[in-house]
Design a protein around this motif. Structure first.
Motif, PDB file in Angstrom:
ATOM      1  N   SER A   1     -10.367   3.476   3.679  1.00 15.96           N
ATOM      2  CA  SER A   1      -8.969   3.413   3.257  1.00 15.96           C
ATOM      3  C   SER A   1      -8.056   4.382   3.994  1.00 15.96           C
ATOM      4  CB  SER A   1      -8.880   3.689   1.755  1.00 15.96           C
ATOM      5  OG  SER A   1      -9.346   4.987   1.453  1.00 15.96           O
TER       6      SER A   1
ATOM      7  N   THR B   1      -2.840   0.393  -4.251  1.00 19.54           N
ATOM      8  CA  THR B   1      -3.254   1.611  -3.554  1.00 19.54           C
ATOM      9  C   THR B   1      -4.709   1.964  -3.817  1.00 19.54           C
ATOM     10  OG1 THR B   1      -2.787   3.986  -3.326  1.00 19.54           O
ATOM     11  CG2 THR B   1      -2.392   3.011  -5.483  1.00 19.54           C
ATOM     12  N   GLY B   2      -5.281   2.698  -2.893  1.00 14.92           N
ATOM     13  CA  GLY B   2      -6.609   3.240  -3.113  1.00 14.92           C
ATOM     14  C   GLY B   2      -6.597   4.456  -4.011  1.00 14.92           C
TER      15      GLY B   2
ATOM     16  N   GLN C   1      -8.393   1.167  -5.431  1.00 15.32           N
ATOM     17  CA  GLN C   1      -8.919   0.067  -4.611  1.00 15.32           C
ATOM     18  C   GLN C   1      -9.125  -1.217  -5.414  1.00 15.32           C
ATOM     19  OE1 GLN C   1      -8.647   0.661  -1.694  1.00 15.32           O
ATOM     20  NE2 GLN C   1      -9.549   2.581  -1.004  1.00 15.32           N
TER      21      GLN C   1
ATOM     22  N   THR D   1     -15.734   0.407   1.625  1.00 13.83           N
ATOM     23  CA  THR D   1     -14.452   0.193   2.289  1.00 13.83           C
ATOM     24  C   THR D   1     -14.001   1.474   2.965  1.00 13.83           C
ATOM     25  OG1 THR D   1     -12.241  -0.763   1.999  1.00 13.83           O
ATOM     26  CG2 THR D   1     -12.958   0.838   0.347  1.00 13.83           C
TER      27      THR D   1
ATOM     28  N   ASN E   1      -9.246  -1.413   4.128  1.00 12.91           N
ATOM     29  CA  ASN E   1      -9.304  -1.737   2.699  1.00 12.91           C
ATOM     30  C   ASN E   1      -8.195  -2.709   2.280  1.00 12.91           C
ATOM     31  OD1 ASN E   1      -7.350   0.375   3.071  1.00 12.91           O
ATOM     32  ND2 ASN E   1      -7.419   0.824   0.896  1.00 12.91           N
ATOM     33  N   ASP E   2      -7.205  -2.919   3.152  1.00 12.96           N
ATOM     34  CA  ASP E   2      -6.136  -3.876   2.868  1.00 12.96           C
ATOM     35  C   ASP E   2      -6.476  -5.293   3.325  1.00 12.96           C
ATOM     36  OD1 ASP E   2      -4.270  -1.975   1.767  1.00 12.96           O
ATOM     37  OD2 ASP E   2      -3.941  -1.228   3.796  1.00 12.96           O
TER      38      ASP E   2
ATOM     39  N   LYS F   1      -8.949  -4.608  -3.361  1.00 10.64           N
ATOM     40  CA  LYS F   1      -7.519  -4.692  -3.643  1.00 10.64           C
ATOM     41  C   LYS F   1      -7.102  -6.125  -3.987  1.00 10.64           C
ATOM     42  CE  LYS F   1      -5.471  -0.747  -1.217  1.00 10.64           C
ATOM     43  NZ  LYS F   1      -4.409  -0.329  -0.302  1.00 10.64           N
TER      44      LYS F   1
ATOM     45  N   ASP G   1       0.859  -1.171   0.000  1.00 11.07           N
ATOM     46  CA  ASP G   1       0.000   0.000   0.000  1.00 11.07           C
ATOM     47  C   ASP G   1       0.904   1.232   0.000  1.00 11.07           C
ATOM     48  OD1 ASP G   1      -2.327   1.650   0.440  1.00 11.07           O
ATOM     49  OD2 ASP G   1      -1.818   1.687   2.566  1.00 11.07           O
TER      50      ASP G   1
END
Length: 271
Positions: free
Chosen positions: A182, A47-48, A71, A180, A222-223, A196, A13
């Motif tokens: 982030s 990455t978002g 995302q 999500t 979000n990860d 992701k 990320d």
């Protein structure tokens, strides 16, 4: 001959993970990434941020490979400056989802990331960017947000905490979108089923690698999908509690070179 690295794919990320608070990558992290690259591993940014918002970072780092952006909604070729694959969020569904959320919690403020390598981030009146270094264009009314294809919607509530807003959104949005969180002040709606992990799996396949080859680094909920997909998930010391609960390992914070610490250990031949 040196032993092969434990993992051939290093998925990181950016915000809160590889990047420090000032949006820079430390010299130690640069050296560690260069060293694992020299040992045969591939570094993949996941990455978002949408693709247009990562290009300055890639230029600075000399990053020219694939990147999972938005995302997981975008697979971007940084070297060729082209979108390999992307999926958009249906704008009518996004409006319906936003209406359902506002019916529960009152007015929220919204922004969108437009699709494409040159897509803009548009913000409606009242929305404040949680990351002030990221460029955005303010528009006069919400209807303007829907005028071009988008990859996601970003939401902020004037009083609710991010966790509360995300929980309400998940409860009412259903299959209209994936919800999500982030980063601080960043609750997002993205295409249903897109995470992701879906983007990372697609990128890994193109690189001839699998989940078993992958170590993933992150800091926010979000990860979680990519941690569940990868063989090994490393959460930063500054990570959200939800991510720490599913991580295989905790490392130092993004400010203290947590990614580099783990990569250096890998280079020394220890899992």
């Amino acid at each position: 001959m040196a032993a092969p690295l434990a993992y051939a794919l290093i998925a990181t990320d950016l915000d809160g993970t590889l990047l420090r608070g000032d949006d820079t990558v430390s010299d130690r992290s640069r050296r560690a990434l260069a060293a694992v690259g020299g040992a045969g591993a591939r570094h993949l940014v996941v990455t978002g941020r949408p693709a247009p918002r990562v290009r300055p970072f890639f230029d600075d780092l000399g990053y020219g490979g694939l990147a999972v952006c938005g995302q997981g909604a975008q697979l971007y070729d940084a070297g060729a400056h082209r979108m390999v694959w992307s999926v958009t969020l249906d704008r009518e569904l996004a409006e319906v989802a936003l209406g359902k959320i506002e019916a529960e919690v009152g007015q929220v403020f919204a922004a969108v990331d437009q699709d494409g390598v040159d897509g803009l981030t548009l913000i409606e009146p009242g929305y404040e960017m949680p990351h002030p270094t990221l460029p955005a264009m303010r528009v006069p009314e919400r209807d303007v947000l829907w005028e071009a294809p988008i990859s996601k919607v970003l939401l902020r509530h004037p009083t609710l905490a991010d966790d509360e807003l995300a929980a309400v959104a998940r409860g009412v949005v259903g299959s209209l979108a994936t919800v999500t969180m982030s980063g601080p002040g960043t609750v997002e709606l993205q295409p249903c089923g897109v995470t992701k992990a879906t983007g990372l799996a697609l990128a890994a396949e193109r690189l001839g690698l699998t989940a078993a080859d992958t170590v993933a680094f992150g800091d926010m909920p979000n990860d979680i999908p990519m941690f569940l997909w990868a063989a090994h998930g490393v959460a930063m010391a500054n990570a959200h509690g939800e991510l720490k609960s599913v991580a295989d390992e905790l490392t130092f914070s993004n400010e203290d070179d947590g990614v580099a610490v783990v990569l250096e250990r890998m280079l020394n031949g220890r899992r």
